[in-house]
Scaffold this motif. Structure first.
Motif, PDB file in Angstrom:
ATOM      1  N   TYR A  28       0.820  -1.209   0.000  1.00  0.00           N
ATOM      2  CA  TYR A  28       0.000   0.000   0.000  1.00  0.00           C
ATOM      3  C   TYR A  28       0.858   1.265   0.000  1.00  0.00           C
ATOM      4  N   ALA A  29       1.969   1.241   0.738  1.00  0.00           N
ATOM      5  CA  ALA A  29       2.871   2.393   0.742  1.00  0.00           C
ATOM      6  C   ALA A  29       3.459   2.606  -0.653  1.00  0.00           C
ATOM      7  N   SER A  30       3.776   1.541  -1.333  1.00  0.00           N
ATOM      8  CA  SER A  30       4.300   1.649  -2.697  1.00  0.00           C
ATOM      9  C   SER A  30       3.237   2.199  -3.645  1.00  0.00           C
ATOM     10  N   GLN A  31       1.987   1.760  -3.476  1.00  0.00           N
ATOM     11  CA  GLN A  31       0.892   2.259  -4.310  1.00  0.00           C
ATOM     12  C   GLN A  31       0.654   3.753  -4.096  1.00  0.00           C
ATOM     13  N   LEU A  32       0.769   4.200  -2.851  1.00  0.00           N
ATOM     14  CA  LEU A  32       0.526   5.605  -2.538  1.00  0.00           C
ATOM     15  C   LEU A  32       1.666   6.517  -2.967  1.00  0.00           C
ATOM     16  N   GLY A  33       2.809   5.929  -3.300  1.00  0.00           N
ATOM     17  CA  GLY A  33       3.949   6.730  -3.719  1.00  0.00           C
ATOM     18  C   GLY A  33       4.788   7.224  -2.557  1.00  0.00           C
ATOM     19  N   MET A  34       4.663   6.572  -1.413  1.00  0.00           N
ATOM     20  CA  MET A  34       5.497   6.949  -0.272  1.00  0.00           C
ATOM     21  C   MET A  34       6.944   6.584  -0.580  1.00  0.00           C
ATOM     22  N   CYS A  35       7.853   7.282   0.009  1.00  0.00           N
ATOM     23  CA  CYS A  35       9.298   7.084  -0.178  1.00  0.00           C
ATOM     24  C   CYS A  35       9.708   7.320  -1.629  1.00  0.00           C
ATOM     25  N   ALA A  36       8.987   8.170  -2.326  1.00  0.00           N
ATOM     26  CA  ALA A  36       9.271   8.450  -3.733  1.00  0.00           C
ATOM     27  C   ALA A  36      10.570   9.228  -3.912  1.00  0.00           C
ATOM     28  N   GLU A  37      11.058   9.849  -2.861  1.00  0.00           N
ATOM     29  CA  GLU A  37      12.310  10.604  -2.972  1.00  0.00           C
ATOM     30  C   GLU A  37      13.499   9.685  -3.220  1.00  0.00           C
ATOM     31  N   TYR A  38      13.311   8.384  -3.010  1.00  0.00           N
ATOM     32  CA  TYR A  38      14.396   7.434  -3.236  1.00  0.00           C
ATOM     33  C   TYR A  38      14.285   6.715  -4.584  1.00  0.00           C
ATOM     34  N   LYS A  48      17.568   2.025  -0.248  1.00  0.00           N
ATOM     35  CA  LYS A  48      17.023   2.993   0.702  1.00  0.00           C
ATOM     36  C   LYS A  48      15.499   3.043   0.606  1.00  0.00           C
ATOM     37  N   ARG A  49      14.960   2.952  -0.620  1.00  0.00           N
ATOM     38  CA  ARG A  49      13.504   2.962  -0.807  1.00  0.00           C
ATOM     39  C   ARG A  49      12.879   1.722  -0.180  1.00  0.00           C
ATOM     40  N   ASP A  50      13.486   0.565  -0.403  1.00  0.00           N
ATOM     41  CA  ASP A  50      12.959  -0.662   0.201  1.00  0.00           C
ATOM     42  C   ASP A  50      12.975  -0.577   1.724  1.00  0.00           C
ATOM     43  N   THR A  51      14.051  -0.052   2.265  1.00  0.00           N
ATOM     44  CA  THR A  51      14.147   0.108   3.720  1.00  0.00           C
ATOM     45  C   THR A  51      13.073   1.065   4.219  1.00  0.00           C
ATOM     46  N   CYS A  52      12.867   2.154   3.511  1.00  0.00           N
ATOM     47  CA  CYS A  52      11.848   3.134   3.883  1.00  0.00           C
ATOM     48  C   CYS A  52      10.451   2.511   3.817  1.00  0.00           C
ATOM     49  N   LEU A  53      10.162   1.763   2.744  1.00  0.00           N
ATOM     50  CA  LEU A  53       8.848   1.150   2.596  1.00  0.00           C
ATOM     51  C   LEU A  53       8.600   0.072   3.648  1.00  0.00           C
ATOM     52  N   THR A  56       7.458   1.828   6.876  1.00  0.00           N
ATOM     53  CA  THR A  56       6.281   2.679   6.784  1.00  0.00           C
ATOM     54  C   THR A  56       5.044   1.950   7.282  1.00  0.00           C
ATOM     55  N   GLN A  57       4.289   2.608   8.150  1.00  0.00           N
ATOM     56  CA  GLN A  57       3.012   2.072   8.606  1.00  0.00           C
ATOM     57  C   GLN A  57       1.917   2.896   7.942  1.00  0.00           C
ATOM     58  N   THR A  58       1.071   2.254   7.148  1.00  0.00           N
ATOM     59  CA  THR A  58       0.123   2.983   6.320  1.00  0.00           C
ATOM     60  C   THR A  58      -1.251   3.127   6.947  1.00  0.00           C
ATOM     61  N   ARG A  59      -1.610   2.248   7.836  1.00  0.00           N
ATOM     62  CA  ARG A  59      -2.938   2.319   8.446  1.00  0.00           C
ATOM     63  C   ARG A  59      -2.805   2.415   9.961  1.00  0.00           C
ATOM     64  N   THR A  60      -3.905   2.728  10.627  1.00  0.00           N
ATOM     65  CA  THR A  60      -3.860   2.987  12.061  1.00  0.00           C
ATOM     66  C   THR A  60      -3.721   1.734  12.903  1.00  0.00           C
ATOM     67  N   SER A  61      -4.096   0.589  12.364  1.00  0.00           N
ATOM     68  CA  SER A  61      -4.077  -0.634  13.152  1.00  0.00           C
ATOM     69  C   SER A  61      -3.736  -1.824  12.261  1.00  0.00           C
TER      70      SER A  61
END
Length: 72
Positions: A28-38, A48-53, A56-61
């Motif tokens: 889901y983080a990859s779909q949202l484009g999180m960590c795109a700076e890497y 670095k992108r894989d480590t960042c992804l 990453t916690q994308t949902r609250t629970s």
């Protein structure tokens, strides 16, 4: 013997649930484009992108993550 199998089955289900949560968060983080700076062709940037992804916690629970993983 039955109790041992029940405990092993429960432990396996919990382990698989944890792995499912980590994989769905990554997806889901990859779909949202999180960590795109890497993003880039450089292997070091991809690591670095894989480590960042992975962190990453994308949902609250975790329960919501499993829910969305199972319905998607």
């Amino acid at each position: 013997m039955r109790t041992v199998l029940l405990v092993l089955s429960l432990a396996l289900n919990v382990w698989m649930g944890v792995k499912l949560v980590r994989l769905e968060d990554y997806h889901y983080a990859s779909q949202l484009g999180m960590c795109a700076e890497y993003l880039g062709p450089d292997l070091a940037m991809q690591i670095k992108r894989d480590t960042c992804l992975e962190k990453t916690q994308t949902r609250t629970s975790a329960f919501w993550t499993v829910f969305y993983a199972l319905i998607d």
